[in-house]
Design a protein around this motif. Structure first.
Motif, PDB file in Angstrom:
ATOM      1  N   SER A 118       0.949  -1.280   0.050  1.00  0.00           N
ATOM      2  CA  SER A 118       0.077  -0.076  -0.099  1.00  0.00           C
ATOM      3  C   SER A 118       0.844   1.318   0.213  1.00  0.00           C
ATOM      4  CB  SER A 118      -1.036  -0.075   1.354  1.00  0.00           C
ATOM      5  OG  SER A 118      -0.350   0.061   2.638  1.00  0.00           O
ATOM      6  N   PRO A 119       0.505   2.314  -0.662  1.00  0.00           N
ATOM      7  CA  PRO A 119       1.175   3.361  -0.647  1.00  0.00           C
ATOM      8  C   PRO A 119       0.869   4.501   0.471  1.00  0.00           C
ATOM      9  CG  PRO A 119      -0.648   3.656  -2.231  1.00  0.00           C
ATOM     10  CD  PRO A 119      -0.474   2.329  -1.664  1.00  0.00           C
ATOM     11  N   VAL A 120       1.887   5.380   0.875  1.00  0.00           N
ATOM     12  CA  VAL A 120       1.447   6.125   2.029  1.00  0.00           C
ATOM     13  C   VAL A 120       2.266   7.450   1.902  1.00  0.00           C
ATOM     14  CG1 VAL A 120       1.643   4.281   3.768  1.00  0.00           C
ATOM     15  CG2 VAL A 120       3.508   5.327   3.274  1.00  0.00           C
ATOM     16  N   VAL A 121       1.686   8.527   2.769  1.00  0.00           N
ATOM     17  CA  VAL A 121       2.449   9.910   2.470  1.00  0.00           C
ATOM     18  C   VAL A 121       2.647  10.202   4.277  1.00  0.00           C
ATOM     19  CG1 VAL A 121       1.055  10.796   0.679  1.00  0.00           C
ATOM     20  CG2 VAL A 121      -0.004  11.026   2.766  1.00  0.00           C
ATOM     21  N   VAL A 122       3.883  10.702   4.350  1.00  0.00           N
ATOM     22  CA  VAL A 122       4.333  11.117   5.560  1.00  0.00           C
ATOM     23  C   VAL A 122       4.452  12.655   5.859  1.00  0.00           C
ATOM     24  CG1 VAL A 122       6.154  10.631   7.093  1.00  0.00           C
ATOM     25  CG2 VAL A 122       5.481   8.790   5.609  1.00  0.00           C
ATOM     26  N   LEU A 123       3.702  13.173   6.712  1.00  0.00           N
ATOM     27  CA  LEU A 123       3.666  14.595   7.054  1.00  0.00           C
ATOM     28  C   LEU A 123       4.593  14.958   8.127  1.00  0.00           C
ATOM     29  CD1 LEU A 123       2.699  17.584   6.525  1.00  0.00           C
ATOM     30  CD2 LEU A 123       0.658  16.898   7.971  1.00  0.00           C
ATOM     31  N   ASP A 124       5.592  15.542   8.038  1.00  0.00           N
ATOM     32  CA  ASP A 124       6.485  15.994   9.174  1.00  0.00           C
ATOM     33  C   ASP A 124       6.323  17.417   9.677  1.00  0.00           C
ATOM     34  OD1 ASP A 124       8.473  16.428  10.883  1.00  0.00           O
ATOM     35  OD2 ASP A 124      10.125  16.656   9.551  1.00  0.00           O
ATOM     36  N   ALA A 125       5.184  17.315  10.592  1.00  0.00           N
ATOM     37  CA  ALA A 125       4.505  18.679  11.414  1.00  0.00           C
ATOM     38  C   ALA A 125       5.445  18.760  12.714  1.00  0.00           C
ATOM     39  CB  ALA A 125       3.109  18.398  11.435  1.00  0.00           C
ATOM     40  N   THR A 126       6.594  19.235  12.459  1.00  0.00           N
ATOM     41  CA  THR A 126       7.529  19.214  13.732  1.00  0.00           C
ATOM     42  C   THR A 126       8.282  20.692  13.636  1.00  0.00           C
ATOM     43  OG1 THR A 126       9.491  17.990  12.747  1.00  0.00           O
ATOM     44  CG2 THR A 126       7.969  16.720  14.142  1.00  0.00           C
ATOM     45  N   PRO A 127       8.642  21.086  14.807  1.00  0.00           N
ATOM     46  CA  PRO A 127       9.354  22.425  14.801  1.00  0.00           C
ATOM     47  C   PRO A 127      10.747  22.326  14.081  1.00  0.00           C
ATOM     48  CG  PRO A 127       8.391  22.108  17.221  1.00  0.00           C
ATOM     49  CD  PRO A 127       8.356  20.847  16.310  1.00  0.00           C
ATOM     50  N   ARG A 128      11.042  23.509  13.569  1.00  0.00           N
ATOM     51  CA  ARG A 128      12.460  23.624  12.732  1.00  0.00           C
ATOM     52  C   ARG A 128      13.554  23.283  13.940  1.00  0.00           C
ATOM     53  NH1 ARG A 128      12.026  28.816   9.663  1.00  0.00           N
ATOM     54  NH2 ARG A 128      10.816  29.554  11.567  1.00  0.00           N
ATOM     55  N   THR A 129      14.542  22.605  13.491  1.00  0.00           N
ATOM     56  CA  THR A 129      15.920  22.706  14.587  1.00  0.00           C
ATOM     57  C   THR A 129      16.698  24.062  14.342  1.00  0.00           C
ATOM     58  OG1 THR A 129      17.113  21.610  12.766  1.00  0.00           O
ATOM     59  CG2 THR A 129      15.793  20.196  14.355  1.00  0.00           C
ATOM     60  N   ASP A 130      17.620  24.156  15.346  1.00  0.00           N
ATOM     61  CA  ASP A 130      18.561  25.221  14.860  1.00  0.00           C
ATOM     62  C   ASP A 130      18.984  25.307  13.744  1.00  0.00           C
ATOM     63  OD1 ASP A 130      17.636  25.833  17.637  1.00  0.00           O
ATOM     64  OD2 ASP A 130      19.347  25.112  18.779  1.00  0.00           O
ATOM     65  N   LYS A 131      19.406  24.374  13.130  1.00  0.00           N
ATOM     66  CA  LYS A 131      20.129  24.207  11.882  1.00  0.00           C
ATOM     67  C   LYS A 131      19.311  24.747  10.816  1.00  0.00           C
ATOM     68  CE  LYS A 131      23.366  20.650  13.371  1.00  0.00           C
ATOM     69  NZ  LYS A 131      23.763  19.022  13.074  1.00  0.00           N
ATOM     70  N   GLU A 132      17.943  24.379  11.031  1.00  0.00           N
ATOM     71  CA  GLU A 132      16.985  24.852   9.966  1.00  0.00           C
ATOM     72  C   GLU A 132      16.485  26.502   9.970  1.00  0.00           C
ATOM     73  OE1 GLU A 132      14.744  20.646   9.029  1.00  0.00           O
ATOM     74  OE2 GLU A 132      14.181  21.813  10.964  1.00  0.00           O
ATOM     75  N   THR A 133      17.048  27.200  10.897  1.00  0.00           N
ATOM     76  CA  THR A 133      16.648  28.379  10.772  1.00  0.00           C
ATOM     77  C   THR A 133      17.028  29.400   9.860  1.00  0.00           C
ATOM     78  OG1 THR A 133      18.678  29.105  12.214  1.00  0.00           O
ATOM     79  CG2 THR A 133      16.542  28.261  13.573  1.00  0.00           C
ATOM     80  N   ASP A 134      18.166  28.995   9.231  1.00  0.00           N
ATOM     81  CA  ASP A 134      18.794  29.835   8.037  1.00  0.00           C
ATOM     82  C   ASP A 134      17.887  29.535   6.724  1.00  0.00           C
ATOM     83  OD1 ASP A 134      20.374  28.061   6.182  1.00  0.00           O
ATOM     84  OD2 ASP A 134      20.764  27.463   8.219  1.00  0.00           O
ATOM     85  N   LYS A 135      17.748  30.728   5.851  1.00  0.00           N
ATOM     86  CA  LYS A 135      16.838  30.532   4.772  1.00  0.00           C
ATOM     87  C   LYS A 135      17.151  29.225   3.934  1.00  0.00           C
ATOM     88  CE  LYS A 135      14.641  33.718   1.714  1.00  0.00           C
ATOM     89  NZ  LYS A 135      14.692  34.964   1.032  1.00  0.00           N
ATOM     90  N   ALA A 136      18.415  29.024   3.664  1.00  0.00           N
ATOM     91  CA  ALA A 136      18.895  27.669   2.931  1.00  0.00           C
ATOM     92  C   ALA A 136      18.384  26.384   3.295  1.00  0.00           C
ATOM     93  CB  ALA A 136      20.410  27.840   2.381  1.00  0.00           C
ATOM     94  N   ALA A 137      18.674  26.458   4.621  1.00  0.00           N
ATOM     95  CA  ALA A 137      18.099  25.181   5.172  1.00  0.00           C
ATOM     96  C   ALA A 137      16.760  24.859   5.140  1.00  0.00           C
ATOM     97  CB  ALA A 137      18.613  24.990   6.513  1.00  0.00           C
ATOM     98  N   GLU A 138      15.909  25.958   5.366  1.00  0.00           N
ATOM     99  CA  GLU A 138      14.720  25.986   5.344  1.00  0.00           C
ATOM    100  C   GLU A 138      14.167  25.625   3.977  1.00  0.00           C
ATOM    101  OE1 GLU A 138      10.780  29.025   6.383  1.00  0.00           O
ATOM    102  OE2 GLU A 138      12.623  29.595   6.495  1.00  0.00           O
ATOM    103  N   GLN A 139      15.059  26.029   2.919  1.00  0.00           N
ATOM    104  CA  GLN A 139      14.301  25.610   1.629  1.00  0.00           C
ATOM    105  C   GLN A 139      14.395  23.964   1.471  1.00  0.00           C
ATOM    106  OE1 GLN A 139      16.535  28.417  -1.079  1.00  0.00           O
ATOM    107  NE2 GLN A 139      15.013  29.897  -0.674  1.00  0.00           N
ATOM    108  N   GLU A 140      15.731  23.494   2.180  1.00  0.00           N
ATOM    109  CA  GLU A 140      15.810  21.927   1.799  1.00  0.00           C
ATOM    110  C   GLU A 140      14.874  21.140   2.850  1.00  0.00           C
ATOM    111  OE1 GLU A 140      19.914  21.441   2.901  1.00  0.00           O
ATOM    112  OE2 GLU A 140      20.744  22.747   1.325  1.00  0.00           O
ATOM    113  N   ARG A 141      14.214  21.779   3.636  1.00  0.00           N
ATOM    114  CA  ARG A 141      13.119  21.147   4.588  1.00  0.00           C
ATOM    115  C   ARG A 141      12.218  20.470   3.588  1.00  0.00           C
ATOM    116  NH1 ARG A 141      11.415  21.040  10.031  1.00  0.00           N
ATOM    117  NH2 ARG A 141       9.127  20.703  10.112  1.00  0.00           N
ATOM    118  N   THR A 142      11.865  19.007   3.637  1.00  0.00           N
ATOM    119  CA  THR A 142      10.949  18.438   2.997  1.00  0.00           C
ATOM    120  C   THR A 142       9.704  17.814   4.168  1.00  0.00           C
ATOM    121  OG1 THR A 142      12.461  17.574   1.492  1.00  0.00           O
ATOM    122  CG2 THR A 142      10.344  16.803   1.417  1.00  0.00           C
ATOM    123  N   PRO A 143       8.623  18.680   4.197  1.00  0.00           N
ATOM    124  CA  PRO A 143       7.831  18.466   5.230  1.00  0.00           C
ATOM    125  C   PRO A 143       6.948  17.206   4.939  1.00  0.00           C
ATOM    126  CG  PRO A 143       6.948  20.433   3.960  1.00  0.00           C
ATOM    127  CD  PRO A 143       8.469  19.855   3.558  1.00  0.00           C
TER     128      PRO A 143
END
Length: 584
Positions: A118-143
């Motif tokens: 069966s196929p699934v989707v996974v939604l990551d609804a968690t806070p950003r870490t300190d490493k994800e606060t800059d703009k480039a890292a935020e763009q790489e985040r795949t929710p």
């Protein structure tokens, strides 16, 4: 008001869990509601809460996936206190293999060829870490990512694998930080695309099959790539095999882990398209090392974790005081024999000779006593030669082997290292297959060498020799000698072997070679090696002359640039003597 763990448990107790975006403070969590859930709230029906894993199982409706509620699992994340819920990861089983936007617009249908259920989707609804606060890292985040479930025999629940698509090829992967225990290694064949992976046991020798049969493997990582066009499957599995494997007396492998690579295109090679590499921690004879094990050879190699006690039970226990660099480690797991090699940071002078790039070797294990030796580089003239050194009761000695080197260079080296050169009469030779050693003696040192050479004799004569040379030092003057066997002549029928002795004075330019026999030979046979092979230069010599019983060659090397070498042949019979002088 912050959402607490107790509140989640209380709401789910009635079989229904309702969450709103306003109950979370992080913007990334709030935006997940509107972007992927289509509203500001999430409703889970048939909810069952498990406190140990902080999960809620049930069903929820996601508008983009259709109007009907889908099976779902929500895993909640808490803050450092463990009381306040700050986000969640939601896994939803989708009704269709082709996913609609805003989810990754993939057609996961080809994964059914790998037995996906069966196929699934996974939604990551968690806070950003300190490493994800800059703009480039935020763009790489795949929710949101897609995936599929596989049912594996022997496991109670299907296993979730995440999926991605690049240029038409699928990659599915899963990681199990705590290990996913499988009933046996043969269950590897049930993983996505891993048909034939149970043949990993074929890479192990027969004596290890019992260990493998008793193992309860724990799967750590799986990554499989699948190209629907040609059906090729490649991938890698990481599986823990055992906490400890006692192999031999005093030899134990622990933390045994296998890394298995697979490639369906290589199955025609007879290995099922598999290659296996083993890593472990090895303990042998009190030494500890993280190792990689080559299969099926069962040789382990790595770096020694601690070499402080390496020399304690060797013939030179104080050697470690000279400092050691990185220690490489090699062990034969069938016999328990091992070798440790490392750079000696403060080189020793071995038998009065300074060796460059010194490496110390310690071998032992199995039924072998600990032995220590060294290797390095010796510079002779312009030639760099590998050397070996071993320790005896008198001290360290070295052994050197060279394919080709000038005798003049060896003589110059012994002049510096031993205080005396070698006989000058041999200076023009080029030695082949040379082997020499320098060892300590009770009164001093000994240099001994053996090799072969082509002799440049006058008038184009052909000669080969096997030579041995010695220089011994002690309380008095150095004793120098050079001896050997001289093979003189051309065709095999005219070969003559003589005993060669060089004059002992290193500055002397002459050597003597002799031959003797009780039966004797004719004068023609004695002269044949020194005369042309064409024609019959000895024809006409009376056969009635006395038989030659002794032949002596006296060679004198040129002492000046315009001088010529000379060779004097003396033949002795019972009643006569003949002398032949050959010059250039």
């Amino acid at each position: 008001m912050p959402l607490s763990v107790e509140e989640i448990a209380e709401r789910a107790r009635n079989g229904s869990l309702r969450l709103t975006a306003e109950e979370f403070t992080d913007p990334a969590v709030r935006s997940a509601f509107s972007t992927y859930l289509g509203s500001s709230e999430l409703n889970v029906s048939d909810a069952e809460f498990t406190a140990e894993s902080m999960t809620v199982r049930g069903r929820c409706a996601v508008p983009a996936l259709g109007p009907d509620p889908c099976p779902a699992v929500a895993e909640f994340l808490t803050d450092a206190s463990g009381r306040t819920v700050v986000g969640f990861v939601l896994v939803v089983d989708t009704p269709k293999w082709r996913l609609p936007e805003p989810f990754p617009a993939y057609d996961l249908g080809p994964l059914q060829a790998l037995r996906a259920q069966s196929p699934v989707v996974v939604l990551d609804a968690t806070p950003r870490t300190d490493k994800e606060t800059d703009k480039a890292a935020e763009q790489e985040r795949t929710p949101v990512v897609s995936g599929a479930r596989w049912e594996l025999p022997g496991l109670d629940e299907p296993v979730l694998f995440l999926a991605s698509v690049h240029e038409g090829a699928f990659t599915v992967s899963a990681r199990f930080p705590d290990g996913l225990t499988l009933p046996s290694l043969r269950y590897l064949a049930d993983l996505p695309g891993c048909t034939g992976a149970d043949a990993v046991t074929d890479h192990f020798p027969a004596e290890w099959q019992g260990l493998l049969a008793s193992a309860l493997p724990a799967l750590r990582e799986v990554t499989v790539s699948y190209a629907p066009g040609d059906g090729r499957v490649t991938g890698e599995l990481v599986v823990d095999l055992a906490d400890e494997w006692p192999l031999l007396a005093g030899v134990t492998l622990s933390q045994v882990r296998a890394r298995v690579a697979l490639d369906s295109a290589a199955r025609r090679n007879g290995w099922g398209g598999l290659s296996a590499e083993l890593s472990a921690h090895l303990s042998v004879a009190g030494l500890e090392s993280a190792v990689t094990v080559d299969l099926p050879a069962l040789t382990a190699h790595g770096e020694l974790a601690d070499g402080s006690g390496l020399f304690a039970h060797t013939t030179d226990p104080g050697l470690g005081k000279n400092g050691l660099g990185r220690l490489s480690f090699l062990c034969d797991l069938r016999e328990g024999a091992f070798v440790v090699a490392g750079e000696l940071l403060n080189p020793l002078e071995i038998a009065g000779v300074r060796i460059e790039e010194q490496t110390v070797l310690v071998s032992g294990g199995g039924d072998r006593a600990l032995e220590v030796s060294m290797a390095g580089t010796l510079v002779v003239g312009e030639t760099r030669i590998g050397v070996k050194a071993t320790r005896s009761a008198q001290g360290w000695g070295l052994t050197v082997e060279a394919d080709r080197i000038a005798f003049r260079d060896i003589s110059a080296w012994t002049e510096r290292a031993m205080g005396s050169g070698l006989p000058a009469s041999l200076a023009e030779l080029t030695l082949q297959e040379l082997c020499f050693e320098v060892v300590p003696t009770p009164s001093g040192r000994l240099f001994a060498a053996a090799g072969s050479a082509e002799f440049p004799l006058p008038a184009g004569l052909r000669a080969r020799a096997h030579l041995t040379t010695r220089i011994s030092t002690g309380d008095g003057p150095s004793d120098v000698e050079a001896t050997g066997s001289l093979l003189l002549g051309g065709p095999e029928s005219s070969l003559m072997e003589l005993d060669l002795v060089a004059d002992k004075d290193p500055d002397a330019t002459s050597w003597t070679a002799t031959w003797a026999a009780q039966e004797g030979i004719t004068l023609g046979e004695a002269l044949a090696p020194l005369l042309p092979t064409t024609g019959s230069p000895t024809a006409g010599l009376p056969n009635l002359l006395p038989a030659v019983e002794k032949i002596s060659l006296r060679y004198t090397a040129p002492t000046a640039a315009d001088a010529a070498a000379s060779l004097v042949l003396t033949t002795d019979a019972r009643q006569a003597r003949a002398v032949l002088v050959v010059t250039d």
